[in-house]
Design an enzyme around this catalytic site. Structure first.
Site, PDB file in Angstrom:
ATOM      1  CB  SER A  92      -0.936  -0.078   1.183  1.00  0.00           C
ATOM      2  OG  SER A  92      -1.433   1.247   1.321  1.00  0.00           O
ATOM      3  CE1 TYR A 150      -4.579  -1.965   4.573  1.00  0.00           C
ATOM      4  CE2 TYR A 150      -3.567   0.296   4.030  1.00  0.00           C
ATOM      5  CZ  TYR A 150      -4.126  -1.179   3.732  1.00  0.00           C
ATOM      6  OH  TYR A 150      -4.092  -1.234   2.483  1.00  0.00           O
TER       7      TYR A 150
END
Length: 347
Positions: free
Chosen positions: A136, A161
């Site tokens: 990501s 995350y």
């Protein structure tokens, strides 16, 4: 070299196949004639009906097999690898969302860390030609230097995350080094489009408008120093992934990382204006959101901006879909999918 040439003799295992990117990638591979084994746990982090509708899009293809399974279940993952013997694995299954990781950290550790470890172990004991996995853009944290390059220092993530995605990159590198697994990590930059994730801002803004609610914009109303995002249209993401599938690294360790972003960051307010215009076009009437400005949320970053030079060099591709075109496609889909005109006519 023809980067679009897929080997039709290979089996492709895609985890997160009912997800946004997973379903579109599965469809693209099936259209090319590939055999695809799709895996998803169909969790209720967002609307399960939307996930089922994505799977229905894949149903007509004879070469598609769907398995409801969770990557955190190690024995099941091992069984799937032993049974189907995939040649290429694309791990897109993950607990997504930056803000949700603050509320529910357990889900991130279970899916993104333990689940990914299980995938690596399965690739270790059932050798594959290539493991491609989702990282990501959030791993860049609050980096000030832009555009973000794959070689940048990424040891200061600002959300759990992002930490789990950084851990995926480290784990994949280690397994490549120890067990000679060809692995490629993809740092996706704000993916959007039709059938997208309802927890993403553009989708949530649209929902709120038609529910008669205000939208919250986390930039303190500071238009000079607005948030920037490198919005990347779903078709561009899929093309980038597809081109990389049969192009594993031959260097040792066989691990590479690529950004897949638009290389053209937009101010959040510009993006919102383009969304208002796209919805206005789709409905044939002027749409304007009622906006409420609030401070930036913990875990959010001021800007995302992808350097795409490595991707261009590796597979001769650079995402180029404009936000105007991409958001129009989303708006047209949304109005049709949720039957917005019918709903408005009954009010």
């Amino acid at each position: 070299m023809n980067y679009n040439q897929l080997d039709l003799n290979k089996k492709y295992l895609i985890t997160g196949a009912a997800g946004f990117i997973g379903s579109f990638l599965s469809k693209r591979l099936l259209e090319e004639g590939c055999e695809v084994i799709g895996l998803d746990n169909l969790n209720d982090y967002y609307d399960v009906q939307l996930k089922n509708n994505r799977l229905e899009m894949l149903d007509p293809y004879e070469k598609f097999t769907f398995i409801k399974a969770d990557i955190s279940d190690k024995s099941m993952i091992q069984d799937i690898f032993e049974t189907y013997k995939p040649n290429i694995v694309v791990n897109l299954a993950a607990q997504a969302g930056v803000r949700y990781s603050i509320e529910n950290p357990d889900a991130y550790m279970e899916s993104n860390v333990i689940g990914f470890y299980n995938i690596l172990e399965a690739c270790r004991f059932n050798p594959v030609d290539h493991l491609v996995y989702a990282s990501s853009s959030s791993v860049y944290g609050a980096n000030k230097k832009v555009p973000f390059e794959e070689s940048d220092f990424v040891d200061h993530p600002v959300s759990l995350y992002a930490s789990t995605k950084k851990s995926n990159e480290l784990m994949a590198h280690t397994y490549s080094h120890l067990y000679d697994i060809p692995a490629t990590g993809l740092r996706f930059f704000t993916v959007y489009g039709p059938m997208g994730r309802p927890d993403m801002a553009y989708f949530g803004f649209t929902d709120k408008y038609f529910n008669g609610d205000s939208i919250k914009i986390f930039n303190n109303g500071d238009f000079e120093n607005d948030l920037y995002r490198d919005f990347t249209y779903i078709d561009d993401i899929v093309t980038g992934v597809e081109r990389l599938l049969n192009n594993p690294s031959n260097e040792k360790p066989k691990h590479k990382i690529f950004n897949i972003g638009n290389n053209n960051p937009e101010k959040l307010m510009t993006f919102i204006g383009a969304l208002e215009k796209a919805l206005s076009n789709a409905l044939g009437e002027d749409i304007e959101f009622n906006k409420v400005y609030e401070p930036i949320k913990p875990g959010d970053v001021p800007a995302t901006y992808a350097s795409t030079e490595l991707l261009k060099l590796a597979v001769d591709f650079k995402p180029e879909t404009s936000i105007e075109e991409g958001l129009q496609n989303f708006a047209d889909w949304y109005v049709k999918y949720y039957k917005v005109k019918d709903v408005l006519n009954t009010k």
